[in-house]
Motif scaffolding. Structure first.
Motif, short mmCIF file in Angstrom:
data_model
loop_
_atom_site.label_atom_id
_atom_site.label_comp_id
_atom_site.label_asym_id
_atom_site.label_seq_id
_atom_site.Cartn_x
_atom_site.Cartn_y
_atom_site.Cartn_z
N CYS A 82 -99.51 51.38 17.55
CA CYS A 82 -99.59 50.95 16.22
C CYS A 82 -98.29 50.18 15.70
N TRP A 83 -98.67 49.06 14.82
CA TRP A 83 -97.38 48.61 14.04
C TRP A 83 -96.89 49.74 13.03
N PHE A 84 -95.66 49.61 12.58
CA PHE A 84 -95.26 50.29 11.49
C PHE A 84 -94.60 49.44 10.58
N VAL A 85 -94.77 49.70 9.37
CA VAL A 85 -94.54 48.65 8.20
C VAL A 85 -94.01 49.48 7.32
N PRO A 103 -93.28 44.16 1.90
CA PRO A 103 -92.99 44.36 3.26
C PRO A 103 -91.51 44.37 3.40
N VAL A 104 -90.98 45.11 3.97
CA VAL A 104 -89.40 44.84 4.10
C VAL A 104 -89.00 44.96 5.68
N GLN A 105 -89.74 45.72 6.66
CA GLN A 105 -89.47 45.56 8.11
C GLN A 105 -90.72 45.92 8.82
N VAL A 106 -90.81 45.43 10.25
CA VAL A 106 -92.05 45.85 10.86
C VAL A 106 -91.46 46.12 12.17
N SER A 107 -91.95 47.29 12.83
CA SER A 107 -91.37 47.80 14.11
C SER A 107 -92.72 48.18 15.00
N LEU A 108 -92.38 48.30 16.34
CA LEU A 108 -93.44 49.15 17.14
C LEU A 108 -92.68 50.49 17.70
N SER A 109 -91.56 50.84 17.17
CA SER A 109 -90.95 52.06 17.51
C SER A 109 -91.30 53.25 16.54
N TYR A 110 -91.44 54.37 17.17
CA TYR A 110 -91.76 55.64 16.55
C TYR A 110 -90.41 56.07 16.06
N HIS A 111 -89.12 55.91 16.63
CA HIS A 111 -87.88 55.97 16.05
C HIS A 111 -87.65 55.38 14.60
N ASP A 112 -87.97 54.20 14.64
CA ASP A 112 -87.68 53.38 13.54
C ASP A 112 -88.73 54.04 12.23
N ALA A 113 -89.81 54.28 12.66
CA ALA A 113 -90.65 54.86 11.67
C ALA A 113 -90.33 56.30 11.20
N GLY A 114 -89.65 57.11 12.20
CA GLY A 114 -89.47 58.24 11.90
C GLY A 114 -88.03 58.25 10.73
N ARG A 115 -87.04 57.38 11.33
CA ARG A 115 -85.96 56.99 10.43
C ARG A 115 -86.34 56.56 8.83
N TRP A 116 -87.20 55.73 8.89
CA TRP A 116 -87.66 55.10 7.50
C TRP A 116 -88.30 56.40 6.83
#
Length: 185
Positions: A82-85, A103-116
């Motif tokens: 999925c996309w993470f927003v 929306p502030v950022q969009v990513s395809l990374s689990y690491h980004d979503a976890g940090r957020w």
């Protein structure tokens, strides 16, 4: 300088009226779309539908970074890649009394979503399109290398602790019976 693989996307947020005592409106992520020049560069309200307001936020650059290949790999291995927003509500409500969710950022990374999420941000996800996943799979195949497994240290090398979790003293002499001990008769 090497250009990183990237895609431009737009995000649609939905504001729905809900029947709740303390909260009358609820924002949610509605769609992540490939960017189209017709979207323009500024956020705008789309025609309302039966479920409520919809807002289009164009101009998000989603880059793929080689050092985050594991985060993309974890996304691809999930049941629904999925996309993470990450989005935040505006401080001030608009003319209709509803604060806009941006929306502030969009990513395809689990690491980004976890940090957020660790930073207590609001993060939502939506399934990514097959063509996006195809590019992501190719990127992961080219750049992801799992870390080699480390050899597990035998338990005999672990430090001893007493029943309270404190380091336990290990006598090395004089406790009798063994080789090298002091024999007193």
């Amino acid at each position: 300088m090497t250009e990183r693989p990237h895609t431009d996307v737009a995000v649609i947020m939905r504001c729905e009226r809900i029947d709740h005592r303390w909260q009358v409106w609820r924002w949610s992520l509605a769609e992540v779309l490939q960017h189209d020049p017709a979207f323009g560069t500024q956020p705008r309200r789309l025609p309302d539908d039966a479920r409520g307001q919809r807002w289009l936020f164009p101009g998000f650059l989603v880059e793929l970074f080689r050092d985050d290949a594991e985060g993309y790999y974890l996304n691809l291995c999930s049941p629904a890649p999925c996309w993470f927003v990450l989005w935040r509500p505006d401080e001030d409500p608009g003319a209709d009394g509803v604060a806009l969710a941006r929306p502030v950022q969009v990513s395809l990374s689990y690491h980004d979503a976890g940090r957020w999420l660790d930073a207590q941000e609001t993060v939502e996800q939506l399934p990514a399109a097959p063509e996006v996943l195809q590019v992501l799979r190719a990127f992961v195949a080219a750049h992801y290398r799992p870390e080699p497994r480390r050899r597990k240290r035998p338990d005999s090398f672990r430090a001893l602790h007493d029943r309270f979790g404190n380091p336990a003293p290990v006598p090395t002499q004089g406790q009798g019976g063994g080789a090298g001990g002091d024999d007193h008769a």
